[in-house]
Structures are given as C-alpha cells and as structure tokens.
Design an enzyme around this catalytic site. Structure first.
Site, mmCIF file in Angstrom:
data_model
loop_
_atom_site.group_PDB
_atom_site.id
_atom_site.type_symbol
_atom_site.label_atom_id
_atom_site.label_comp_id
_atom_site.label_asym_id
_atom_site.label_seq_id
_atom_site.Cartn_x
_atom_site.Cartn_y
_atom_site.Cartn_z
ATOM 1 N N ARG A 167 0.853 -1.196 0.000
ATOM 2 C CA ARG A 167 0.000 0.000 0.000
ATOM 3 C C ARG A 167 0.886 1.243 0.000
ATOM 4 O O ARG A 167 0.669 2.189 -0.755
ATOM 5 C CB ARG A 167 -0.944 0.015 1.209
ATOM 6 N N ASP A 212 -6.985 18.315 -14.605
ATOM 7 C CA ASP A 212 -7.241 16.951 -15.035
ATOM 8 C C ASP A 212 -6.772 16.880 -16.488
ATOM 9 O O ASP A 212 -7.414 17.424 -17.382
ATOM 10 C CB ASP A 212 -8.748 16.669 -14.895
ATOM 11 N N LYS A 244 -7.744 5.984 -19.550
ATOM 12 C CA LYS A 244 -8.005 6.500 -20.891
ATOM 13 C C LYS A 244 -6.756 6.387 -21.771
ATOM 14 O O LYS A 244 -6.289 5.304 -22.001
ATOM 15 C CB LYS A 244 -8.522 7.933 -20.780
ATOM 16 N N TYR A 274 -15.651 16.494 -16.178
ATOM 17 C CA TYR A 274 -16.075 15.095 -16.142
ATOM 18 C C TYR A 274 -17.207 14.912 -15.119
ATOM 19 O O TYR A 274 -17.127 15.427 -13.993
ATOM 20 C CB TYR A 274 -14.864 14.222 -15.780
HETATM 21 C C1 LIG Z 1 -12.760 8.909 -16.867
HETATM 22 C C2 LIG Z 1 -12.363 10.209 -16.352
HETATM 23 C C3 LIG Z 1 -12.158 10.410 -14.984
HETATM 24 C C4 LIG Z 1 -12.386 9.336 -13.953
HETATM 25 O O1 LIG Z 1 -11.473 8.291 -14.070
HETATM 26 P P1 LIG Z 1 -11.789 6.770 -13.667
HETATM 27 O O2 LIG Z 1 -10.528 6.074 -14.029
HETATM 28 O O3 LIG Z 1 -12.975 6.345 -14.468
HETATM 29 O O4 LIG Z 1 -12.086 6.748 -12.213
HETATM 30 C C5 LIG Z 1 -11.740 11.666 -14.577
HETATM 31 N N1 LIG Z 1 -11.562 12.675 -15.448
HETATM 32 C C6 LIG Z 1 -11.761 12.510 -16.771
HETATM 33 C C7 LIG Z 1 -11.540 13.659 -17.695
HETATM 34 C C8 LIG Z 1 -12.180 11.288 -17.266
HETATM 35 O O5 LIG Z 1 -12.393 11.142 -18.578
#
Ligand SMILES: *Cc1c(COP(=O)(O)O)cnc(C)c1O
Length: 378
Positions: free
Chosen positions: A46, A170, A195, A98
């Site tokens: 962890r 982000d 992604k 998001y």
């Molecule tokens: C998918 C996504 C998230 C969340 O990520 P997860 O891996 O699904 O928890 C956050 N920000 C953006 C821009 C995303 O496309």
C-alpha cells in the site's frame, strides 16, 4: 531523454534483480526485512511497490513534475487530492468537467463542508469575482469533457498565483504528449490512466503528479493513509500502454481530425466541437498551448432524440459505450451516460445539450470510421 524515450525507459529499467526488459509484476503485499527495522526499500505494497514505482516515475517524467503517484482509478486520485483541503475551504471549479468529478464535488465533498463554485474559466473578471477569502483551489480540465472547451493556462495560473490558490488540472483528455501543464505553472496534474495513458480499455487507474516537495510528501501520506493506490498488475498494464502513447496519440489525432472535418460538412450535423477545427472558439489558444488536439470529437445531431437514438444504434464500428482513449472507437450520449450524474440544469448551464454525442475516435482506418458514421447518419 525525449518524450518517446522516457515513455519506454524511465524508472528502474531494466529491472535490477535479473535485468528483465519488461517491468516485473511484484504481486506481493509485503517484503522481507533484512533485519528488524531495516527493509530493502519496500515494506508493504500500500505504501510503495516496485512495479507501481516504475509507473509513478514514468508519469512524473512525462509530465515534467517532481513525483508521480498511481491510484486505483482516476476518481481515487481525485478523491485523494481533495483531502488536501479542510472543512470550510472553497474551490473554484470549471463548470464543464467530467461528470464523476462533478459528482465527487457536489454529492460527496460538499457534505464534508467544502464549498464549490462552478463557472466557465474563459473570463478573468468572472474568475476573480468568484474568489473569496476561503478559496484554496482552482480545478480545471482542458480540453474539457465533453465540450472540448480550451482553458488559457497562462491566464488561469496568473490569477491563481496572485490569490495563492492551488491549481489542479485533469490532463486526461490531452495526455502529456499533447499538453504539459506544469510548464505553464500548474501545481498538480491528475489523470484517469484508464483512458489514453493505458489506451486499450483493459484497466481502470489514476495518477497524480506533483511539483513541490511539500505536495509530494502530502500526497504520499494521503495515498498511504487512504489506501487509494493502484494494484501492481494494473500498473503493469498502464506501463505497457504508455510505451506506445506517442504513436497512438498521433494516430488518434489524425483520425479525429478526419472525422471532425467529415461531420462539419454533414447536413444532419448541427455543430461540431473539436479544438483542431479553425471554427472552434478555443482553437488559437489550443494551437499555442498544446502540441496536438487529441482524439475526442463531440457533435450535436439534428432531428431530435429519435434520430440521435437511431444513429447510435446503427453504428457498427463505434461501440455505444462510456469511457475513451482506447484503440477501439466509441460513441456515447453524455446526457444519459457519462454526464447523467450532473443535474440537468447544470448541464444546460454548461452548454451540454441533450442532442450532444461524444466520440472517442480510435486507431482504426479513418475511412472505415467515416463510412460507419455516414451510414448511421442517413
Ligand atoms: C474517466 C475520467 C475520470 C475518472 O477516471 P476513472 O478512471 O474512471 O475513475 C476523470 N476525469 C476525466 C476527464 C475522465 O475522462
């Protein structure tokens, strides 16, 4: 080292134990100590794990930051970052973000006494007017999800520094290949590695990159205290994906541009959102601040919801699915899927209309993708 080389060689590679070229998966919860109180650098997975460490070092270098941290999901990364704040703190968040981020802020963090103001970040006056004595953080996405709005990072960082706000971006949509926010003075970068960084729709993961020793220590502490870290095998999958990030991003962009140009001329399409189009309001800023425009294209379809549903069900190559950034192309309906957790009035205010469709343009042949869209639009 340059980007493509970092993506393949950063961190402890080849592995010190046997010279393994592929990063070994240390699928273990704990590590034997040499003697009481003396470990070989790792004690419990962890806190830290060697497979995770290679991924963390790689992402940190790709973003040009101090240190990286790998999380179980993008949301785990975001939830951990929000623990930098305390009850009573105020956050200014971009409104077009998001859906899951919005849900975390609105339906979870607000119950812990954090305050949020959601607004468009395209006006200095609007941002400065929203800043209060307790404002601590400014949260943004560029290009944003799902409208691909572009935020001028120089402007936002200048305002944030003046008012001593922590800036968090982000960077999931652009990936560090197309945008390196730390070069513009952003303090923290978060990712859903699910992604583009992983890029194959076979894992969920997240990451945070820091820019100071203070933030590094705090995020390391929070990751360990909250237990939001990524599993070794998931880190290994993301590491494998990152090796091809640069070539994939170039192909995503070529295909996305071809799709955007096709949609723009189509009589059944009302409006196309893609920062690579000269008609996009953020095109000039994107051109200045990014190395490329990415692989997501959104558009509004004519003919009402009936036509929208028929279009989505007629697609053959594009799968009707949430998420993005994988080799396979996807189409989705933000109002009922990725952004369903956003209040309808908030969606409306942010400009996310019911007739909006978001495409994650994959790595297939662009002509096949255009033919698929074409037959589904008829
Ligand atoms: C998918 C996504 C998230 C969340 O990520 P997860 O891996 O699904 O928890 C956050 N920000 C953006 C821009 C995303 O496309």
């Amino acid at each position: 080292m340059r980007f493509e080389t970092i993506a393949i060689h950063a961190g402890d590679r080849p592995d010190k134990a046997y010279g393994s070229i592929a990063v070994p998966i240390y699928q273990t919860s704990n590590f034997a100590f040499e003697e009481a109180g003396k470990s070989k650098g790792y004690d419990y997975s962890r806190t830290a794990n060697p497979t995770r460490k290679v991924l963390e070092d790689t992402i940190a270098q790709l973003e040009g930051g101090k240190a990286g941290f790998a999380f179980a999901t993008g949301m785990a990364a975001e939830a951990t970052v929000m623990h930098l704040l305390k009850t009573g703190d105020h956050v200014i968040s971009q409104d077009d973000i998001y859906g899951g981020t919005y849900r975390l802020f609105q339906n979870v963090m607000q119950d812990f006494g954090l305050e949020f103001t959601f607004l468009g970040l395209d006006s200095r006056e609007r941002i400065e007017k929203a800043i209060k004595p307790n404002t601590k953080m400014l949260w943004l996405e560029t290009p944003s999800n799902p409208l691909l709005n572009i935020v001028d990072l120089e402007l936002v960082v200048e305002i944030a520094r003046k008012h001593k706000l922590l800036t968090v971006i982000d960077n999931t949509f652009a990936s560090p290949y197309f945008l390196r926010p730390i070069e513009y003075g952003i303090d923290l970068v978060v990712h859903s590695t699910t992604k583009y960084l992983n890029g194959h729709c076979d894992v969920v993961g997240g990451a945070v990159v820091t820019t100071s020793d203070e933030l590094t220590q705090r995020i390391q502490f929070l990751l360990n205290a909250l237990g939001t870290c990524a599993a070794p095998f998931d880190c290994w999958l993301v590491l494998r994906g990152i090796e091809t990030l640069a070539v994939r991003m170039r192909q995503h962009e070529n295909n996305a541009l071809a799709v955007a140009n096709f949609l723009k001329e189509h009589p059944k399409v009302k409006r196309v959102f893609y920062p690579g189009l000269a008609s996009h309001p953020g095109h000039e800023i994107a051109q200045r601040q990014m190395k490329g425009f990415g692989g997501v294209v959104s558009f509004e379809i004519k003919g009402g919801l009936e036509h929208l549903k028929a279009f989505l069900s007629r697609l053959k190559i594009f799968a009707l699915a949430e998420s993005l950034g994988g080799a396979a192309s996807l189409a989705e309906h933000p109002a009922t899927m990725s952004h369903a957790s956003m209040l309808a009035e908030h969606r409306k205010k942010a400009g996310i209309n019911d007739e909006l469709i978001r495409l994650s343009v994959g790595l297939e042949n662009a002509d096949d993708l255009i033919e698929d869209l074409s037959q589904a639009l008829e």
